[in-house]
Design an enzyme around this catalytic site. Structure first.
Site, PDB file in Angstrom:
ATOM      1  N   VAL A   1      27.907 -13.134 -20.065  1.00 10.69           N
ATOM      2  CA  VAL A   1      28.594 -13.951 -21.662  1.00 10.69           C
ATOM      3  C   VAL A   1      27.081 -13.376 -22.343  1.00 10.69           C
ATOM      4  O   VAL A   1      27.460 -12.653 -23.030  1.00 10.69           O
ATOM      5  CB  VAL A   1      27.713 -15.536 -21.552  1.00 10.69           C
TER       6      VAL A   1
ATOM      7  N   LYS B   1      37.382 -33.220 -14.220  1.00  6.72           N
ATOM      8  CA  LYS B   1      36.265 -32.444 -13.581  1.00  6.72           C
ATOM      9  C   LYS B   1      36.212 -32.957 -11.716  1.00  6.72           C
ATOM     10  O   LYS B   1      36.228 -34.068 -12.042  1.00  6.72           O
ATOM     11  CB  LYS B   1      34.414 -32.298 -13.878  1.00  6.72           C
TER      12      LYS B   1
ATOM     13  N   GLY C   1      23.619 -12.445 -19.310  1.00  3.29           N
ATOM     14  CA  GLY C   1      23.893 -12.275 -17.749  1.00  3.29           C
ATOM     15  C   GLY C   1      25.253 -12.794 -18.461  1.00  3.29           C
ATOM     16  O   GLY C   1      25.556 -11.224 -19.042  1.00  3.29           O
TER      17      GLY C   1
HETATM   18  P1  NAD Z   1      24.608 -15.772 -15.721  1.00  7.71           P
HETATM   19  O1  NAD Z   1      23.674 -16.462 -14.194  1.00  7.71           O
HETATM   20  O2  NAD Z   1      25.583 -14.250 -15.177  1.00  7.71           O
HETATM   21  O3  NAD Z   1      23.959 -15.568 -16.519  1.00  7.71           O
HETATM   22  C1  NAD Z   1      22.394 -16.461 -17.078  1.00  7.71           C
HETATM   23  C2  NAD Z   1      21.417 -15.501 -17.761  1.00  7.71           C
HETATM   24  O4  NAD Z   1      20.555 -16.506 -17.498  1.00  7.71           O
HETATM   25  C3  NAD Z   1      20.773 -14.708 -16.390  1.00  7.71           C
HETATM   26  O5  NAD Z   1      20.349 -13.598 -16.501  1.00  7.71           O
HETATM   27  C4  NAD Z   1      19.517 -15.530 -15.781  1.00  7.71           C
HETATM   28  O6  NAD Z   1      18.638 -14.306 -15.486  1.00  7.71           O
HETATM   29  C5  NAD Z   1      19.276 -15.897 -17.499  1.00  7.71           C
HETATM   30  N1  NAD Z   1      18.421 -17.418 -17.239  1.00  7.71           N
HETATM   31  C6  NAD Z   1      18.050 -18.404 -16.765  1.00  7.71           C
HETATM   32  N2  NAD Z   1      16.843 -18.777 -17.297  1.00  7.71           N
HETATM   33  C7  NAD Z   1      16.179 -18.267 -18.151  1.00  7.71           C
HETATM   34  C8  NAD Z   1      15.326 -18.344 -19.848  1.00  7.71           C
HETATM   35  N3  NAD Z   1      14.872 -19.462 -19.024  1.00  7.71           N
HETATM   36  N4  NAD Z   1      15.283 -17.091 -20.421  1.00  7.71           N
HETATM   37  C9  NAD Z   1      15.790 -15.819 -20.174  1.00  7.71           C
HETATM   38  N5  NAD Z   1      16.952 -16.053 -19.416  1.00  7.71           N
HETATM   39  C10 NAD Z   1      17.419 -16.783 -18.393  1.00  7.71           C
HETATM   40  O7  NAD Z   1      25.597 -16.864 -16.491  1.00  7.71           O
HETATM   41  P2  NAD Z   1      26.784 -16.594 -17.360  1.00  7.71           P
HETATM   42  O8  NAD Z   1      28.172 -17.242 -17.176  1.00  7.71           O
HETATM   43  O9  NAD Z   1      26.122 -15.694 -18.528  1.00  7.71           O
HETATM   44  O10 NAD Z   1      26.570 -18.300 -18.557  1.00  7.71           O
HETATM   45  C11 NAD Z   1      25.468 -17.907 -19.151  1.00  7.71           C
HETATM   46  C12 NAD Z   1      25.799 -19.320 -19.988  1.00  7.71           C
HETATM   47  O11 NAD Z   1      27.105 -19.707 -20.321  1.00  7.71           O
HETATM   48  C13 NAD Z   1      25.576 -21.030 -19.092  1.00  7.71           C
HETATM   49  O12 NAD Z   1      24.594 -22.120 -19.406  1.00  7.71           O
HETATM   50  C14 NAD Z   1      26.865 -21.537 -18.744  1.00  7.71           C
HETATM   51  O13 NAD Z   1      27.119 -22.594 -18.562  1.00  7.71           O
HETATM   52  C15 NAD Z   1      27.464 -21.005 -19.763  1.00  7.71           C
HETATM   53  N6  NAD Z   1      29.265 -20.077 -19.857  1.00  7.71           N
HETATM   54  C16 NAD Z   1      29.437 -19.952 -19.600  1.00  7.71           C
HETATM   55  C17 NAD Z   1      30.942 -19.744 -19.517  1.00  7.71           C
HETATM   56  C18 NAD Z   1      31.596 -18.308 -18.498  1.00  7.71           C
HETATM   57  O14 NAD Z   1      32.485 -18.005 -18.994  1.00  7.71           O
HETATM   58  N7  NAD Z   1      30.503 -17.260 -17.887  1.00  7.71           N
HETATM   59  C19 NAD Z   1      31.397 -19.986 -20.091  1.00  7.71           C
HETATM   60  C20 NAD Z   1      30.995 -21.300 -20.899  1.00  7.71           C
HETATM   61  C21 NAD Z   1      29.971 -21.013 -20.584  1.00  7.71           C
END
Ligand code: NAD
Length: 354
Positions: free
Chosen positions: A187, A81, A185
């Site tokens: 995911v 990382k 979001g």
């Molecule tokens: P994103 O920013 O697209 O979506 C996250 C969503 O969570 C947003 O809509 C946000 O408004 C919402 N949110 C934030 N705080 C909140 C709360 N307190 N209550 C309810 N909703 C809340 O991000 P993402 O890419 O969908 O990632 C989501 C999670 O998955 C993160 O923890 C990320 O680290 C993890 N992740 C993502 C990926 C990927 O491929 N995108 C891969 C592995 C892990």
């Protein structure tokens, strides 16, 4: 001052490099935890840290996490990382990205980078002008691996939830199974859509309430306020927003049989894995169930670098293995009485020769 390698987050990392380039203003840390299975792969975070120590902690912890995640995803990749210490104004210039690219190139392929928080696909394209050891670039053609990892992560979580429902509730389908999704979001939204197609009963929540409400309407689900989602009475709670939500209070308020979602680092502290397990709740270790995205990013790299042509089919094949890996973890957890998060860590450590 204590040497950093005696600190708690240092876990026999193979290499920790401080990168400074006065001309461009770059300050970065590249940490390679393990190259036992292949090059240390993991994204670059661009973040303004309140103190340098916090940046070091992130680099050490996140690179170790990548070793475990890549190993459990069955990838020929180790864990690494990078963190770029942004200034307060978060100044990101072509010169700074070029200097970072030179640093990655200087490691000769021991570290492979990609996007993380604060880094875009366009940034990675700029970095790729200085080094080959990059992934997360624009998709090259039909059938190629790559692109937004979100939908691949969602697919793995969907399959993992189905496996959990089978394991814990003995059901072959999620039809009628009540699933509460926190975060709609990239995911969480993807997971909800896939579950809706199978007829799952959905409750959705997001701090972006309008979007979550619209999605709930669209998918025939319910919406609840963000502070009500964790205590929603349901079969599966799927956290797809923030980390560290499973703390004393969070675990106490859960009213579900299964926790299975994509948010990274769901436990506030190590002891919370055992606490969840004591409540009889089945837990899908986060870095195992959310590996779909890294599987796509890694395949893109392997195809480009080594002339492999696995493409999207290979990505799908590897993601399809996530349920079996989870089931193996749950069976071992039940046989030994050790919580599933610790079982996963031990399996990962074995795979990376630790
Ligand atoms: P994103 O920013 O697209 O979506 C996250 C969503 O969570 C947003 O809509 C946000 O408004 C919402 N949110 C934030 N705080 C909140 C709360 N307190 N209550 C309810 N909703 C809340 O991000 P993402 O890419 O969908 O990632 C989501 C999670 O998955 C993160 O923890 C990320 O680290 C993890 N992740 C993502 C990926 C990927 O491929 N995108 C891969 C592995 C892990």
């Amino acid at each position: 001052m204590t040497a950093f390698w005696t600190e708690a987050d240092y876990d026999d990392h193979e290499l920790v490099q401080l990168v400074r380039d006065a001309k461009s203003g770059l300050t970065a840390i590249i940490a390679i935890h393990s190259t036992h299975l292949g090059p240390g792969a993991g994204g670059t975070r661009f973040w303004h840290y309140s103190e340098p120590k916090a940046a070091m902690r992130d680099a050490l912890r996140l690179s170790r996490g990548m070793s475990y995640k890549n190993a459990m995803a069955g990838l020929p990749m180790g864990g690494g990382k990078a963190v770029i210490l942004a200034d307060e104004a978060r100044t990101k210039t072509p010169e700074l990205l070029a200097a970072f690219g030179d640093a990655v190139e200087g490691l000769g392929g021991k570290y492979v980078t990609a996007e993380d928080v604060g880094i875009t696909e366009a940034d990675m394209v700029a970095v790729s002008e200085r080094t080959r050891f990059v992934s997360g670039l624009p998709v090259e053609g039909e059938g190629s691996a790559g692109g937004d990892p979100g939908p691949f992560t969602a697919m793995g979580i969907y399959l993992g939830i189905k496996a959990a429902v089978k394991h814990k509730l003995g059901k072959d389908s999620v039809e009628g199974v009540h699933i509460a999704v926190q975060g709609t979001g990239s995911v969480g939204g993807g997971v909800a859509r896939l579950l809706a197609k199978d007829g799952a009963q959905l409750t959705l929540s997001d701090i972006n309430e309008e979007r979550a409400q619209a999605m709930a309407r669209d998918l025939g689900g319910e919406f609840v306020a963000p502070d009500a989602i964790m205590s929603t009475a349901c079969d599966v709670f799927s956290p797809n927003a923030l980390g560290a939500i499973l703390d004393d209070e969070g675990i106490a308020c859960l009213d579900c049989a299964i926790v299975a979602g994509g948010a990274n680092n769901q436990f506030a502290r190590a002891k919370h894995g055992a606490m969840l397990s004591e409540r009889g709740i089945l837990y899908a270790p986060d870095y195992v169930i959310n590996a779909g995205g890294i599987i796509s990013v890694a395949q893109e790299y392997l195809d480009r670098q080594q002339g492999e042509k696995g493409g999207i089919n290979e990505v799908r094949k590897r993601i399809a293995q996530i349920p079996a890996r989870l089931t193996q973890i749950w069976q071992e957890s039940e046989a030994t009485g050790v919580s599933s998060d610790v079982v996963a860590d031990r399996m990962a450590q074995k795979l990376i020769g630790r």
